[in-house]
Design a protein around this motif. Sequence first.
Motif, mmCIF file in Angstrom:
data_model
loop_
_atom_site.group_PDB
_atom_site.id
_atom_site.type_symbol
_atom_site.label_atom_id
_atom_site.label_comp_id
_atom_site.label_asym_id
_atom_site.label_seq_id
_atom_site.Cartn_x
_atom_site.Cartn_y
_atom_site.Cartn_z
ATOM 1 N N GLU A 288 0.837 -1.198 0.000
ATOM 2 C CA GLU A 288 0.000 0.000 0.000
ATOM 3 C C GLU A 288 0.874 1.251 0.000
ATOM 4 O O GLU A 288 1.981 1.250 0.515
ATOM 5 C CB GLU A 288 -0.905 0.026 1.240
ATOM 6 N N TYR B 186 -9.692 6.826 -0.491
ATOM 7 C CA TYR B 186 -9.868 6.497 -1.891
ATOM 8 C C TYR B 186 -10.021 7.830 -2.605
ATOM 9 O O TYR B 186 -10.925 8.602 -2.281
ATOM 10 C CB TYR B 186 -11.121 5.646 -2.116
ATOM 11 N N ARG C 277 -5.445 5.036 -1.801
ATOM 12 C CA ARG C 277 -5.806 4.113 -2.875
ATOM 13 C C ARG C 277 -6.477 4.903 -3.989
ATOM 14 O O ARG C 277 -7.188 5.867 -3.731
ATOM 15 C CB ARG C 277 -6.758 3.019 -2.384
ATOM 16 N N HIS C 278 -6.271 4.432 -5.191
ATOM 17 C CA HIS C 278 -6.836 5.095 -6.364
ATOM 18 C C HIS C 278 -8.307 4.714 -6.545
ATOM 19 O O HIS C 278 -8.672 3.548 -6.425
ATOM 20 C CB HIS C 278 -6.075 4.680 -7.628
ATOM 21 N N TYR C 279 -9.106 5.713 -6.861
ATOM 22 C CA TYR C 279 -10.512 5.495 -7.205
ATOM 23 C C TYR C 279 -10.859 6.477 -8.329
ATOM 24 O O TYR C 279 -11.603 7.440 -8.128
ATOM 25 C CB TYR C 279 -11.409 5.694 -5.984
ATOM 26 N N GLU D 7 1.551 5.339 -10.014
ATOM 27 C CA GLU D 7 2.065 3.978 -9.844
ATOM 28 C C GLU D 7 3.431 3.817 -10.511
ATOM 29 O O GLU D 7 4.318 3.154 -9.969
ATOM 30 C CB GLU D 7 1.079 2.953 -10.397
ATOM 31 N N ARG E 184 -3.465 -2.516 -11.561
ATOM 32 C CA ARG E 184 -3.366 -2.142 -10.142
ATOM 33 C C ARG E 184 -4.357 -1.035 -9.804
ATOM 34 O O ARG E 184 -5.035 -1.081 -8.779
ATOM 35 C CB ARG E 184 -1.952 -1.714 -9.789
ATOM 36 N N HIS F 154 -7.637 -1.253 -7.169
ATOM 37 C CA HIS F 154 -7.991 -0.300 -6.109
ATOM 38 C C HIS F 154 -9.451 0.117 -6.257
ATOM 39 O O HIS F 154 -10.196 0.144 -5.280
ATOM 40 C CB HIS F 154 -7.099 0.944 -6.182
#
Length: 183
Positions: free
Chosen positions: A19, A34, A65-67, A84, A137, A141
């Motif tokens: 993470e 997110y 985290r990606h959203y 990333e 990836r 997420h």
Amino acid sequence: MIYAEDTVDAPEAALAATEHSLGESHASVTLLEYGDYECPACIRAEPLVRGLIATTGPRLRFVFRHYPLVELHAHAELAAEAAEAAAAQGQFWPMHQLLFSQIHKLTLPDLAAYAESIELDMIRFNGEMADRIYTQRVQEHRRAGEQSGLQTTPAFFLDGKLIDVSDGFGKLEDAVRAALAGK
């Protein structure tokens, strides 16, 4: 919209060593966001999050985290992939901050300029971006967020509990401070 009192299966327990996190893994409180680099509300939340990290010290672990809301933000997924690609070179957080500070300048040439400004290996960065090797990836997420019932950004989980920020970010700051005071 999900509210704080709703039951949500937060992915908190599944936080892995891979993470993107700041703070100690054994911190007493974990804040998981997110977010979407093209989302106006995420952009507004970023200074508050940075302030919380700076003022709480090692007692708070922050995880991002990606959203990407690709339905609304045409460049969000590509920006997440650039983050990333930077992470693969040990530069996630510098890229993360650049992406949030460059409001709506997230085309591929913009992303390459940011990568160059933080001195990434540009041959590697450009190749990875051209091959879209981080798409999976980023989408993982997003799927994890969807499994938690999320539909919008930013979404914040504090020790596994979703914090409702639809009325502003004051609730988030109060919740973090209360959680830290209780531990």
